[in-house]
Design a protein around this motif. Structure first.
Motif, PDB file in Angstrom:
ATOM      1  N   SER A 263       0.837  -1.221   0.000  1.00  0.00           N
ATOM      2  CA  SER A 263       0.000   0.000   0.000  1.00  0.00           C
ATOM      3  C   SER A 263       0.859   1.253   0.000  1.00  0.00           C
ATOM      4  CB  SER A 263      -0.939   0.011   1.213  1.00  0.00           C
ATOM      5  OG  SER A 263      -0.272   0.489   2.384  1.00  0.00           O
ATOM      6  N   CYS A 264       2.087   1.152   0.505  1.00  0.00           N
ATOM      7  CA  CYS A 264       2.980   2.316   0.620  1.00  0.00           C
ATOM      8  C   CYS A 264       3.672   2.644  -0.698  1.00  0.00           C
ATOM      9  CB  CYS A 264       4.055   2.055   1.667  1.00  0.00           C
ATOM     10  SG  CYS A 264       3.427   1.488   3.245  1.00  0.00           S
ATOM     11  N   THR A 265       3.590   1.730  -1.674  1.00  0.00           N
ATOM     12  CA  THR A 265       4.296   1.930  -2.948  1.00  0.00           C
ATOM     13  C   THR A 265       3.396   2.675  -3.939  1.00  0.00           C
ATOM     14  OG1 THR A 265       3.533  -0.056  -4.135  1.00  0.00           O
ATOM     15  CG2 THR A 265       5.354  -0.344  -2.554  1.00  0.00           C
ATOM     16  N   GLU A 266       3.989   2.990  -5.078  1.00  0.00           N
ATOM     17  CA  GLU A 266       3.221   3.611  -6.172  1.00  0.00           C
ATOM     18  C   GLU A 266       2.932   2.582  -7.259  1.00  0.00           C
ATOM     19  OE1 GLU A 266       2.310   6.770  -6.147  1.00  0.00           O
ATOM     20  OE2 GLU A 266       3.572   7.669  -4.591  1.00  0.00           O
ATOM     21  N   SER A 267       3.245   1.312  -7.010  1.00  0.00           N
ATOM     22  CA  SER A 267       3.187   0.290  -8.054  1.00  0.00           C
ATOM     23  C   SER A 267       1.782  -0.279  -8.222  1.00  0.00           C
ATOM     24  CB  SER A 267       4.144  -0.849  -7.720  1.00  0.00           C
ATOM     25  OG  SER A 267       5.470  -0.366  -7.738  1.00  0.00           O
ATOM     26  N   VAL A 268       1.514  -0.761  -9.446  1.00  0.00           N
ATOM     27  CA  VAL A 268       0.262  -1.463  -9.749  1.00  0.00           C
ATOM     28  C   VAL A 268       0.459  -2.937  -9.418  1.00  0.00           C
ATOM     29  CG1 VAL A 268      -1.319  -2.111 -11.619  1.00  0.00           C
ATOM     30  CG2 VAL A 268      -0.260   0.170 -11.591  1.00  0.00           C
ATOM     31  N   LEU A 269      -0.527  -3.564  -8.793  1.00  0.00           N
ATOM     32  CA  LEU A 269      -0.437  -5.001  -8.501  1.00  0.00           C
ATOM     33  C   LEU A 269      -0.594  -5.772  -9.814  1.00  0.00           C
ATOM     34  CD1 LEU A 269      -0.209  -7.130  -6.195  1.00  0.00           C
ATOM     35  CD2 LEU A 269      -2.715  -7.236  -6.241  1.00  0.00           C
ATOM     36  N   ARG A 270       0.388  -6.607 -10.147  1.00  0.00           N
ATOM     37  CA  ARG A 270       0.384  -7.350 -11.405  1.00  0.00           C
ATOM     38  C   ARG A 270       0.010  -8.812 -11.187  1.00  0.00           C
ATOM     39  NH1 ARG A 270      -0.005  -3.320 -14.959  1.00  0.00           N
ATOM     40  NH2 ARG A 270       1.765  -1.895 -14.898  1.00  0.00           N
ATOM     41  N   PRO A 271      -0.605  -9.446 -12.207  1.00  0.00           N
ATOM     42  CA  PRO A 271      -1.028 -10.857 -12.073  1.00  0.00           C
ATOM     43  C   PRO A 271       0.151 -11.809 -12.297  1.00  0.00           C
ATOM     44  CG  PRO A 271      -1.683  -9.998 -14.210  1.00  0.00           C
ATOM     45  CD  PRO A 271      -1.046  -8.848 -13.477  1.00  0.00           C
ATOM     46  N   LEU A 272       1.104 -11.793 -11.367  1.00  0.00           N
ATOM     47  CA  LEU A 272       2.355 -12.556 -11.544  1.00  0.00           C
ATOM     48  C   LEU A 272       2.148 -14.038 -11.272  1.00  0.00           C
ATOM     49  CD1 LEU A 272       4.573  -9.974  -9.668  1.00  0.00           C
ATOM     50  CD2 LEU A 272       4.542 -10.384 -12.130  1.00  0.00           C
ATOM     51  N   THR A 273       1.303 -14.361 -10.305  1.00  0.00           N
ATOM     52  CA  THR A 273       1.101 -15.751  -9.877  1.00  0.00           C
ATOM     53  C   THR A 273      -0.383 -16.089 -10.015  1.00  0.00           C
ATOM     54  OG1 THR A 273       0.722 -14.993  -7.624  1.00  0.00           O
ATOM     55  CG2 THR A 273       2.994 -15.603  -8.208  1.00  0.00           C
ATOM     56  N   ASN A 274      -0.736 -17.341  -9.729  1.00  0.00           N
ATOM     57  CA  ASN A 274      -2.140 -17.739  -9.838  1.00  0.00           C
ATOM     58  C   ASN A 274      -3.045 -16.858  -8.972  1.00  0.00           C
ATOM     59  OD1 ASN A 274      -1.457 -19.742 -11.576  1.00  0.00           O
ATOM     60  ND2 ASN A 274      -1.796 -21.439 -10.160  1.00  0.00           N
ATOM     61  N   GLU A 275      -2.568 -16.501  -7.781  1.00  0.00           N
ATOM     62  CA  GLU A 275      -3.389 -15.661  -6.900  1.00  0.00           C
ATOM     63  C   GLU A 275      -3.642 -14.297  -7.531  1.00  0.00           C
ATOM     64  OE1 GLU A 275      -1.140 -18.630  -4.834  1.00  0.00           O
ATOM     65  OE2 GLU A 275      -0.319 -16.823  -5.728  1.00  0.00           O
TER      66      GLU A 275
ATOM     67  N   GLY B 196      -7.003  -0.164  -6.671  1.00  0.00           N
ATOM     68  CA  GLY B 196      -6.486   1.197  -6.601  1.00  0.00           C
ATOM     69  C   GLY B 196      -6.000   1.515  -5.198  1.00  0.00           C
ATOM     70  N   ARG B 197      -5.750   2.818  -4.977  1.00  0.00           N
ATOM     71  CA  ARG B 197      -5.283   3.250  -3.645  1.00  0.00           C
ATOM     72  C   ARG B 197      -6.178   4.352  -3.103  1.00  0.00           C
ATOM     73  NH1 ARG B 197      -0.883   1.506  -5.750  1.00  0.00           N
ATOM     74  NH2 ARG B 197       0.487   0.182  -4.508  1.00  0.00           N
TER      75      ARG B 197
ATOM     76  N   ASP C 164     -12.059  -5.697  -6.571  1.00  0.00           N
ATOM     77  CA  ASP C 164     -12.427  -6.478  -5.384  1.00  0.00           C
ATOM     78  C   ASP C 164     -11.585  -6.118  -4.172  1.00  0.00           C
ATOM     79  OD1 ASP C 164     -14.440  -7.741  -6.659  1.00  0.00           O
ATOM     80  OD2 ASP C 164     -13.461  -9.688  -6.842  1.00  0.00           O
ATOM     81  N   ALA C 165     -10.690  -5.129  -4.328  1.00  0.00           N
ATOM     82  CA  ALA C 165      -9.842  -4.721  -3.202  1.00  0.00           C
ATOM     83  C   ALA C 165      -9.376  -3.296  -3.428  1.00  0.00           C
ATOM     84  CB  ALA C 165      -8.636  -5.655  -3.077  1.00  0.00           C
ATOM     85  N   VAL C 166      -8.925  -2.665  -2.348  1.00  0.00           N
ATOM     86  CA  VAL C 166      -8.316  -1.341  -2.446  1.00  0.00           C
ATOM     87  C   VAL C 166      -7.206  -1.275  -1.398  1.00  0.00           C
ATOM     88  CG1 VAL C 166      -9.991  -0.235  -0.865  1.00  0.00           C
ATOM     89  CG2 VAL C 166      -8.778   1.153  -2.549  1.00  0.00           C
TER      90      VAL C 166
END
Ligand SMILES: [Zn+2]
Length: 248
Positions: free
Chosen positions: A118-130, A139-140, A165-167
């Motif tokens: 949450s402290c970063t400026e990065s976008v969460l990427r679909p790297l793994t199955n989760e 978003g933030r 589904d999350a923020v």
């Protein structure tokens, strides 16, 4: 229908009793799956009779929650049923339930990796199955890192989540939603795992890639079928109830 104020009244409807038992299990599962933070964090469930939301009472840890530890609030935060101290951040729940009529369960917690993310400026990427669950990246919410304890802040927080589904709550934690209590818990588990994966990769210094939007959508539909959601939920229930004999 529950009409009497007090803990005993919560068991008067079979539907309410079943829902609150499931909600209590959800708290204990998320405690075990890295969402624990002393007595902080709370889950809610939309009242099936349209009266408002059932929210965990304050002052107990996620692992201590039983079906008698919930309070029924109307959508303005007035307590209709149940006893105990109200979490100050109840507007997170009421405003998300108002903004998202398809959502039946809401959580706000402080899991380590998701809170760091949450402290970063990065976008969460679909790297793994989760990660593919979050085909709409969370978003933030940046209006404050303090408590979301007013209706105005709750409404702003719901807008920051949008249709995801999350923020992330910058420098604070996360909120997430589910179309059921079962789905809510899995979303919380997936979110923490996805954030841990991305933070770990970023720390490695290695370059990394992720699947296309189309592949992410197909993968999500293939992996997270209704049967799979039920099966994963049952697995986590066995973990917290210590009933290996219940294996399929
Ligand atoms: Zn918080």
């Amino acid at each position: 229908m529950v009409t009497v104020r007090g803990r005993a009244s919560q068991t008067q409807s079979g539907e309410i009793a079943t829902g609150l038992r499931t909600l209590a299990l959800g708290h204990r599962i998320l405690h075990r799956e890295h969402h624990a933070d002393m007595t902080l964090g709370h889950l809610s469930w939309r009242d099936p009779f349209g009266r408002g939301i059932w929210l965990k009472r304050a002052q107990i840890g996620l692992d201590e929650v039983t079906e008698t530890d919930f309070m029924l609030l109307d959508f303005d935060g007035a307590v209709i049923d149940g006893e105990g101290e109200l979490h100050l951040e109840w507007p997170i729940h009421t405003e998300l339930m108002k903004h998202r009529p398809e959502i039946h369960a809401v959580a706000h917690t402080h899991p380590k990796h998701a809170t760091l993310f949450s402290c970063t400026e990065s976008v969460l990427r679909p790297l793994t199955n989760e990660g593919v669950w979050f085909d709409i990246p969370p978003g933030r919410f940046v209006a404050t890192s303090d408590l979301i304890d007013t209706v105005a802040l709750g409404a702003g927080h719901a807008e920051a989540m949008g249709e995801a589904d999350a923020v992330f709550l910058r420098n604070h934690g996360v909120s997430f939603v589910g179309r059921s209590i079962q789905e809510l818990c899995l979303v919380g588990i997936f979110l923490e795992k996805a954030c841990r994966a991305q933070l770990t990769l970023a720390q490695s210094g290695l370059s990394f890639a992720w699947p296309s939007c189309g592949e992410v959508r197909r993968k999500k539909a293939n992996i997270y079928t209704p049967n799979a959601i039920a099966n994963f939920w049952d697995y986590y229930v066995r973990k917290v109830t210590d009933k290996p004999e219940a294996r399929p």
